[in-house]
Design a protein around this motif. Structure first.
Motif, PDB file in Angstrom:
ATOM      1  N   UNK A 164       0.843  -1.194   0.000  1.00  0.00           N
ATOM      2  CA  UNK A 164       0.000   0.000   0.000  1.00  0.00           C
ATOM      3  C   UNK A 164       0.881   1.248   0.000  1.00  0.00           C
ATOM      4  N   UNK A 165       0.509   2.211  -0.801  1.00  0.00           N
ATOM      5  CA  UNK A 165       1.163   3.524  -0.920  1.00  0.00           C
ATOM      6  C   UNK A 165       2.279   3.559  -1.955  1.00  0.00           C
ATOM      7  N   UNK A 166       2.717   2.426  -2.509  1.00  0.00           N
ATOM      8  CA  UNK A 166       3.780   2.491  -3.523  1.00  0.00           C
ATOM      9  C   UNK A 166       3.378   1.679  -4.760  1.00  0.00           C
ATOM     10  N   UNK A 182       5.263   8.063   5.150  1.00  0.00           N
ATOM     11  CA  UNK A 182       4.413   7.847   6.326  1.00  0.00           C
ATOM     12  C   UNK A 182       4.259   6.346   6.583  1.00  0.00           C
ATOM     13  N   UNK A 183       5.239   5.819   7.323  1.00  0.00           N
ATOM     14  CA  UNK A 183       5.264   4.376   7.567  1.00  0.00           C
ATOM     15  C   UNK A 183       4.144   3.934   8.497  1.00  0.00           C
ATOM     16  N   UNK A 184       3.722   4.826   9.395  1.00  0.00           N
ATOM     17  CA  UNK A 184       2.596   4.509  10.283  1.00  0.00           C
ATOM     18  C   UNK A 184       1.359   4.198   9.457  1.00  0.00           C
ATOM     19  N   UNK A 185       1.111   5.119   8.556  1.00  0.00           N
ATOM     20  CA  UNK A 185      -0.054   4.969   7.694  1.00  0.00           C
ATOM     21  C   UNK A 185       0.040   3.675   6.864  1.00  0.00           C
ATOM     22  N   UNK A 215       1.682   0.958   7.570  1.00  0.00           N
ATOM     23  CA  UNK A 215       1.490  -0.228   8.411  1.00  0.00           C
ATOM     24  C   UNK A 215       0.014  -0.477   8.687  1.00  0.00           C
ATOM     25  N   UNK A 216      -0.739   0.602   8.965  1.00  0.00           N
ATOM     26  CA  UNK A 216      -2.166   0.414   9.273  1.00  0.00           C
ATOM     27  C   UNK A 216      -2.901  -0.170   8.071  1.00  0.00           C
ATOM     28  N   UNK A 217      -2.575   0.337   6.879  1.00  0.00           N
ATOM     29  CA  UNK A 217      -3.287  -0.166   5.699  1.00  0.00           C
ATOM     30  C   UNK A 217      -2.799  -1.558   5.316  1.00  0.00           C
ATOM     31  N   UNK A 218      -1.515  -1.849   5.531  1.00  0.00           N
ATOM     32  CA  UNK A 218      -1.016  -3.193   5.232  1.00  0.00           C
ATOM     33  C   UNK A 218      -1.620  -4.228   6.177  1.00  0.00           C
ATOM     34  N   UNK A 219      -1.816  -3.855   7.432  1.00  0.00           N
ATOM     35  CA  UNK A 219      -2.465  -4.782   8.362  1.00  0.00           C
ATOM     36  C   UNK A 219      -3.871  -5.118   7.879  1.00  0.00           C
ATOM     37  N   UNK A 220      -4.630  -4.056   7.575  1.00  0.00           N
ATOM     38  CA  UNK A 220      -6.042  -4.270   7.220  1.00  0.00           C
ATOM     39  C   UNK A 220      -6.149  -5.023   5.897  1.00  0.00           C
ATOM     40  N   UNK A 250      14.151   4.588  14.646  1.00  0.00           N
ATOM     41  CA  UNK A 250      13.032   4.109  13.832  1.00  0.00           C
ATOM     42  C   UNK A 250      12.226   3.109  14.644  1.00  0.00           C
ATOM     43  N   UNK A 251      11.037   2.788  14.179  1.00  0.00           N
ATOM     44  CA  UNK A 251      10.237   1.690  14.743  1.00  0.00           C
ATOM     45  C   UNK A 251      10.222   1.674  16.272  1.00  0.00           C
ATOM     46  N   UNK A 252       9.521   2.645  16.885  1.00  0.00           N
ATOM     47  CA  UNK A 252       9.519   2.766  18.353  1.00  0.00           C
ATOM     48  C   UNK A 252       8.958   1.546  19.080  1.00  0.00           C
ATOM     49  N   UNK A 253       8.176   0.690  18.380  1.00  0.00           N
ATOM     50  CA  UNK A 253       7.673  -0.529  19.027  1.00  0.00           C
ATOM     51  C   UNK A 253       8.652  -1.684  18.852  1.00  0.00           C
ATOM     52  N   UNK A 254       9.896  -1.351  18.590  1.00  0.00           N
ATOM     53  CA  UNK A 254      10.937  -2.370  18.453  1.00  0.00           C
ATOM     54  C   UNK A 254      11.052  -2.828  17.017  1.00  0.00           C
ATOM     55  N   UNK A 255      10.017  -3.511  16.540  1.00  0.00           N
ATOM     56  CA  UNK A 255      10.038  -4.035  15.172  1.00  0.00           C
ATOM     57  C   UNK A 255       9.161  -3.224  14.234  1.00  0.00           C
ATOM     58  N   UNK A 256       8.290  -2.403  14.785  1.00  0.00           N
ATOM     59  CA  UNK A 256       7.260  -1.735  13.983  1.00  0.00           C
ATOM     60  C   UNK A 256       7.051  -0.297  14.432  1.00  0.00           C
ATOM     61  N   UNK A 257       6.344   0.469  13.603  1.00  0.00           N
ATOM     62  CA  UNK A 257       5.972   1.837  13.962  1.00  0.00           C
ATOM     63  C   UNK A 257       4.621   1.895  14.660  1.00  0.00           C
ATOM     64  N   UNK A 258       3.838   0.842  14.493  1.00  0.00           N
ATOM     65  CA  UNK A 258       2.525   0.807  15.141  1.00  0.00           C
ATOM     66  C   UNK A 258       2.553  -0.280  16.208  1.00  0.00           C
ATOM     67  N   UNK A 259       1.591  -0.191  17.106  1.00  0.00           N
ATOM     68  CA  UNK A 259       1.597  -1.043  18.297  1.00  0.00           C
ATOM     69  C   UNK A 259       1.438  -2.528  17.945  1.00  0.00           C
TER      70      UNK A 259
END
Ligand code: NAG
Ligand code: NAG
Ligand code: NAG
Length: 411
Positions: free
Chosen positions: A144-146, A214-217, A219-224, A288-297
């Motif tokens: 998503x996004x690219x 916007x990696x947060x964004x 990640x959210x769309x890739x999850x869904x 980068x990636x404040x949740x260790x491996x990811x930008x989202x929780x």
């Protein structure tokens, strides 16, 4: 005067035009049968675009789908805009039926799109062909996004430059020339010189496209959309490259029951940091990636409600040959969802990743994830860089991946 439909000589002219047209038609009269014949016929790299060159890919049927997505109001035009949808190609072997129980889903790395899994820049078979020949259903996405999943900026996806030709040389195709880390001297597998001006390098580097900023964004769309894809096709093995390996980790957290196995080829740099290539170095770091491996929780146990709940320690060792890492302070929180999915990482002997992939492996192990790590140099596969699935021995490495898939299926 009535125009004559057939004046004297028109047949001869027609015949000449017909013969000229015939001569220009692609002909496979003596089709090149192997790589050497292809090379002799001038079909290497971009020259393969000529209609006379015989495609090297395995025959397949292809369909495409846009999965997931949702409507948002368009403040410019009014009305509704679809965002967050995921471009997916479904490839099915043309010869015979799908014989393998689990599909494979391929995730490209940063600055690439899904095409990287098709033929190599020097026009040999890529990994998609390898697995199609063995009866797998193959799915290739553009994240998503690219690429073909590019989104409107107003959906929160401004693009940024991924890699220059110089970063590609130093990090991917010719690290041995600048010696940014000692293992670079072992690099032998890139086809061609790997430098600006070499036709195979030019074919490779022209593929680079922007990343999202916007990696947060993303990640959210890739999850869904990623979990929606898996719910439609059933449990699958996810094969990913480089920063694209982040998404199978997210999907393992979000919908582990749909992930048969997670195969990270040269995985997403390191916990809490990114190595950023520059023209002169492959070792600059940024947070980068404040949740260790990811930008989202993601799901930690005990739960982490904010990134600051993850207490960090630095590993002091930092040399060009072995980079330092950030781990969790003990007692480390576990990653119970991700731990449900069989995991393997593959690292090339001469890639920058051989200096830091231990960071992600140790992080996962510390968090209770059972991890296989295949260092190719240790199983007698030598000289690979970061794009090992495109390098000269790419199919030998695909066989290693298939062996791992067969092994996990028996467990
Ligand atoms: C990035 O995406 C997040 C999540 O959708 C959003 O809240 C944020 O505003 C976006 N940032 C930018 C700079 O667009
Ligand atoms: C790379 O090195 C060259 C020569 O030492 C220098 O001129 C250039 O500014 C450096 N570039 C970067 C991005 O550091
Ligand atoms: C730090 O790195 C060294 C050298 O690789 C390794 O032996 C040690 O286990 C690492 N420490 C941690 C906490 O992982």
């Amino acid at each position: 005067m009535q125009p004559r439909l057939c004046h004297p000589g028109s047949f001869q002219i027609f015949a000449i035009i017909f013969l000229v047209a015939l001569a220009a038609l692609p002909t496979y009269a003596a089709p090149p049968t192997d790589q050497t014949d292809q090379a002799n016929a001038g079909c290497v790299g971009l020259k393969g675009v000529n209609p006379r060159c015989r495609p090297q890919e395995t025959a397949y049927h292809r369909e495409y789908f846009y999965i997931g997505g949702r409507y948002v109001p368009d403040p410019v035009l009014g009305g509704n805009l679809v965002v967050d949808q995921l471009y997916v190609e479904k490839l099915i072997p043309a010869a015979g039926r799908v014989k393998q129980p689990y599909p494979l889903v391929f995730f490209h790395g940063g600055g690439s799109a899904g095409n990287v899994w098709l033929q190599t820049p020097d026009n040999r078979k890529g990994w998609a062909s390898y697995f199609l020949e063995r009866g797998y259903a193959v799915y290739i996405i553009d994240q998503t996004s690219v690429g073909r999943s590019t989104q409107e900026d107003l959906a929160g996806y401004p693009l940024r430059i991924g890699a220059t030709a110089e970063i590609a040389q130093i990090g991917f195709t010719a690290p041995e020339l600048t010696n940014p880390y000692p293992q670079s001297q072992l690099h032998t597998q890139w086809p061609g010189k790997g430098t600006i001006g070499d036709p195979i390098f030019e074919a490779f580097v022209a593929q680079f496209i922007p990343l999202t900023s916007n990696l947060t964004r993303q990640e959210l769309s890739m999850r869904a959309s990623g979990c929606e894809l898996l719910s439609l096709i059933g449990p699958s093995y996810l094969i990913s490259h480089s920063i694209g390996a982040l998404h199978p980790i997210l999907l393992s957290d979000q919908c582990p029951q749909l992930v048969a196995g997670n195969i990270n080829v040269e995985p997403t740099t390191i916990p809490f940091q990114s190595f950023t290539g520059s023209a002169n170095s492959s070792s600059g770091r940024t947070p980068a990636r404040p949740w260790g491996l990811t930008n989202t929780r993601i799901t930690y146990d005990p739960p982490a409600n904010a990134p600051t709940d993850l207490k960090r320690v630095n590993n002091e060792t930092d040399t060009p040959a072995l980079r330092s890492c950030i781990y969790q302070a003990e007692p480390a929180r576990k990653l119970p969802q991700i731990a449900k999915v069989p995991y393997v990482a593959l690292t090339g002997e001469a890639s920058p990743h051989i200096t830091y992939d231990q960071c992600i492996i140790n992080y996962l192990r510390q968090a209770g994830v059972k991890v296989d790590w295949i260092k190719l140099g240790e199983i007698n596969i030598h000289g690979n860089g970061h794009f090992l699935f495109l390098e000269k021995n790419n199919l030998e490495i695909a066989a290693v991946v298939e062996k791992w898939i067969k092994k996990t299926r028996k467990q």
